[in-house]
Design an enzyme around this catalytic site. Sequence first.
Site, PDB file in Angstrom:
ATOM      1  N   LEU A  28       0.846  -1.200   0.000  1.00 28.13           N
ATOM      2  CA  LEU A  28       0.000   0.000   0.000  1.00 28.13           C
ATOM      3  C   LEU A  28       0.879   1.248   0.000  1.00 28.13           C
ATOM      4  CD1 LEU A  28      -1.449   2.318   1.997  1.00 28.13           C
ATOM      5  CD2 LEU A  28      -2.709   1.375   0.062  1.00 28.13           C
TER       6      LEU A  28
ATOM      7  N   TYR B 149      -1.912  -4.638  13.911  1.00 27.78           N
ATOM      8  CA  TYR B 149      -0.640  -4.724  14.617  1.00 27.78           C
ATOM      9  C   TYR B 149      -0.458  -3.508  15.515  1.00 27.78           C
ATOM     10  CZ  TYR B 149       1.482  -1.630  11.021  1.00 27.78           C
ATOM     11  OH  TYR B 149       1.776  -0.599  10.168  1.00 27.78           O
TER      12      TYR B 149
ATOM     13  N   TYR C 245      11.552  -9.967   2.874  1.00 27.38           N
ATOM     14  CA  TYR C 245      11.500 -11.174   3.702  1.00 27.38           C
ATOM     15  C   TYR C 245      11.221 -10.832   5.161  1.00 27.38           C
ATOM     16  CZ  TYR C 245      13.302 -15.345   6.121  1.00 27.38           C
ATOM     17  OH  TYR C 245      13.453 -16.444   6.929  1.00 27.38           O
ATOM     18  N   ARG C 246      10.127 -11.413   5.696  1.00 24.85           N
ATOM     19  CA  ARG C 246       9.772 -11.257   7.093  1.00 24.85           C
ATOM     20  C   ARG C 246       9.626 -12.658   7.696  1.00 24.85           C
ATOM     21  NH1 ARG C 246      11.360  -7.239   5.658  1.00 24.85           N
ATOM     22  NH2 ARG C 246      10.500  -5.140   5.774  1.00 24.85           N
TER      23      ARG C 246
ATOM     24  N   LYS D 222      18.619  -2.625  -2.904  1.00 27.76           N
ATOM     25  CA  LYS D 222      18.671  -1.532  -1.937  1.00 27.76           C
ATOM     26  C   LYS D 222      19.606  -1.914  -0.782  1.00 27.76           C
ATOM     27  CE  LYS D 222      14.161  -1.555  -1.344  1.00 27.76           C
ATOM     28  NZ  LYS D 222      13.664  -2.555  -2.335  1.00 27.76           N
TER      29      LYS D 222
ATOM     30  N   GLY E 114      19.983   0.101   2.317  1.00 24.15           N
ATOM     31  CA  GLY E 114      19.776   1.058   3.392  1.00 24.15           C
ATOM     32  C   GLY E 114      20.243   2.438   2.991  1.00 24.15           C
TER      33      GLY E 114
ATOM     34  N   ASP F 149       9.811   1.046   0.633  1.00 29.71           N
ATOM     35  CA  ASP F 149       8.548   1.092  -0.126  1.00 29.71           C
ATOM     36  C   ASP F 149       8.466   2.366  -0.957  1.00 29.71           C
ATOM     37  OD1 ASP F 149       7.956  -1.194   1.382  1.00 29.71           O
ATOM     38  OD2 ASP F 149       6.836  -0.050   2.877  1.00 29.71           O
TER      39      ASP F 149
END
Length: 317
Positions: free
Chosen positions: A47, A104, A185-186, A244, A246, A277
């Site tokens: 989103l 959350y 990745y989470r 990416k 950081g 994002d």
Amino acid sequence: MGGRALLRIACLGECMIELSESAADKPTDGPGQSAAAMTRTFGGDTLNTAVYLARSLPGGAGAVSYVTALGEDPFSDEMIAAWQSEGLRTDLVARLPDRLPGLYIIRTDAQGERTFHYWRSAAAARAMLEEGAAAGLADSLAGFDLIYLSGITLGILDADSRARLHELLERLRQSGSRIAFDTNYRPRLWRDRAVAQEAVQSTAALADIALPTHEDEAALFDDPSPEATAERLHGLGVGEVVVKCGSAPCLASLEGRQHWVGGETVERPVDTTAAGDSFNGAYLAARLSGAGGPEAAAAGHRLAGRVITIKGAIIPA
């Protein structure tokens, strides 16, 4: 990239209700009570990208649709209204009875460290590709120029829904749509690392553009460097890879060349939420508008640099 005057873009994923509290919310004498109300908003990686992509496209250049599933509750109504106010199209958002958005809570301690606590096992978005829904979605997305999704999109789906998602992406790609994928990745979303590896690899193999973060790729695939990540993804058939890193320069690898692209240094970041994002949104908007890879990566860095100076995932327009 570039092409038609009017572009159609779809971002697939999950948006959740977000509650946040800080160390300033000191408890009262009563057990379980709080002296200050939590702040409520909403958030989700795809989103965030959809909003920043829509903002970054030149006026009249295209339309961005958000694809997810919500409930028929007031919170879902608020989400729809907020997305529409950002110019996102919401006609592909399924509204499911007896379902709610995921939830959350962010807790921030006195040192500014944040912890996240999730309630999403029965979230409506997990049902967006249940049997019967995927076929209709494939028809609705036919002719779209770009389809964007992330590893979180994969992680919230069960194995059968992921298989239907892959079939959907294959069908769309064969009909001319381009696929953009951020591996994102989470670990908490996956039963184990091997399942995540297979799902991410098989999805990346369908992508035209990959927008991974090296930290994630090192955790999931033990990639020792951004160059190793780019090489592995090119080996799967991905033509355009932006890794990416950081605050460090990113690696844009496309058209047989590699470019290290840096951004302006932000001395005191306020909130790094949605840095990646927002980078993705600005990068894709620039590429869709005809910019080259390094130019688009610089646009991504510029926007991410602004986003991290303001609290919250989505900064004021």
